[in-house]
Design an enzyme around this catalytic site. Structure first.
Site, short mmCIF file in Angstrom:
data_model
loop_
_atom_site.label_atom_id
_atom_site.label_comp_id
_atom_site.label_asym_id
_atom_site.label_seq_id
_atom_site.Cartn_x
_atom_site.Cartn_y
_atom_site.Cartn_z
N TYR A 59 -2.26 -0.77 10.47
CA TYR A 59 -2.16 -0.96 8.92
C TYR A 59 -0.99 -0.41 8.37
CZ TYR A 59 -4.02 -1.15 4.09
OH TYR A 59 -4.03 -1.44 2.85
N SER A 77 1.09 -1.17 -0.15
CA SER A 77 -0.02 0.30 0.08
C SER A 77 0.86 1.15 -0.09
CB SER A 77 -0.81 -0.10 1.06
OG SER A 77 -1.55 1.32 1.44
#
Length: 267
Positions: free
Chosen positions: A156, A143
């Site tokens: 995350y 990501s």
């Protein structure tokens, strides 16, 4: 260049979103595809049939809890029995937004387990076989949050930064496996920015609420904050990049992190 006939691919989290798009791209190139995700046997079987219609030589659904190392070991063993894995795509991921002070302990544990530890366990189980055969492709779906941070995403961001580091270590350890002729073994990360998947829907809904529930305005608000192109990515675009990374000509592309983020991380 991207003919994958005779290759077996294992894509975690591949019943929807980016994982499904990657599986579809690999299927279109003729790979056998091991499907995995949060789905019933019937739902998983339906995805497998759809992949065969798109060109997969064969496709089969495998279940497994990515939070549980023992379940992952059983999953990898089942897939490898079905067919030695040539392409591993670690895509399974979960997300929850909350301030650091408010993040539940169990949520931290689950996000790190699924987004980081699961990739370690699959790579540890599958990569030695790739090296022995002289060909392997690991594509980890990271990501932009493996490159830069954002508020309210501590587990995350930590997991995705860790996934980038893990991938680079594995790339170095396997860099000299195989040859140009065999294709070698490579490990790379794709780092999507805002992409039209279910994982961003809670954030979209939160922004849309500021505009009377207007989803388009909510998406535009998210994009204006981070992504200079002001365009989301389609999952199929991530699939196309993953497919190229699996090509034999990509034998010297390893240890990289490729953003697909409209300039987000260039700022």
């Amino acid at each position: 260049m991207t003919d994958l006939t005779g290759k077996t691919a294992f894509v975690t989290g591949s019943v929807q979103g980016i994982g499904l798009a990657v599986a579809e791209a690999l299927a279109g190139a003729g790979a056998r595809v091991a499907v995995h995700g949060l789905a019933s046997e019937a739902e998983g079987a339906a995805v497998a049939r759809a992949l065969e219609e798109k060109g997969a030589t064969e496709a089969k659904f495998f279940a497994g809890d990515m939070r549980d190392p023992d379940a992952i070991a059983q999953l990898c063993a089942a897939v490898e029995t079905w067919g030695p894995v040539d392409i591993l795509v670690n895509n399974a991921g979960i997300q929850h937004t909350a301030a650091l002070a408010d993040m539940p302990r169990e949520t931290w544990d689950a996000i790190v387990a699924v987004n980081l530890s699961a990739a370690f366990h699959t790579m540890q189980a599958i990569m030695p076989g790739m090296a022995a055969r002289g060909f392997g492709r690991v594509v980890n779906i990271a990501s932009v949050h493996g490159i830069v941070a954002s508020k309210n995403k501590a587990p995350y961001v930590a997991a995705k930064f860790g996934l980038v580091g893990l991938s680079r270590v594995a790339a170095l350890e396997y860099a000299d496996a195989g040859s140009r002729q065999s294709g070698g073994v490579t490990v790379n990360c794709i780092a999507p920015g805002w992409t039209e998947t279910a994982i961003i829907e809670p954030q979209v809904a939160e922004r849309a609420a500021k505009f009377g529930g207007d989803r388009d305005r909510g998406v535009a608000d998210l994009l204006s904050e981070k992504q200079p192109s002001k365009r989301t990515s389609d999952p199929a675009e991530i699939g196309a990049l993953a497919l190229w990374l699996c090509a034999r000509v990509a034998h010297n592309v390893t240890g990289t992190v490729i953003p697909v983020d409209g300039g987000w991380t260039a700022q």
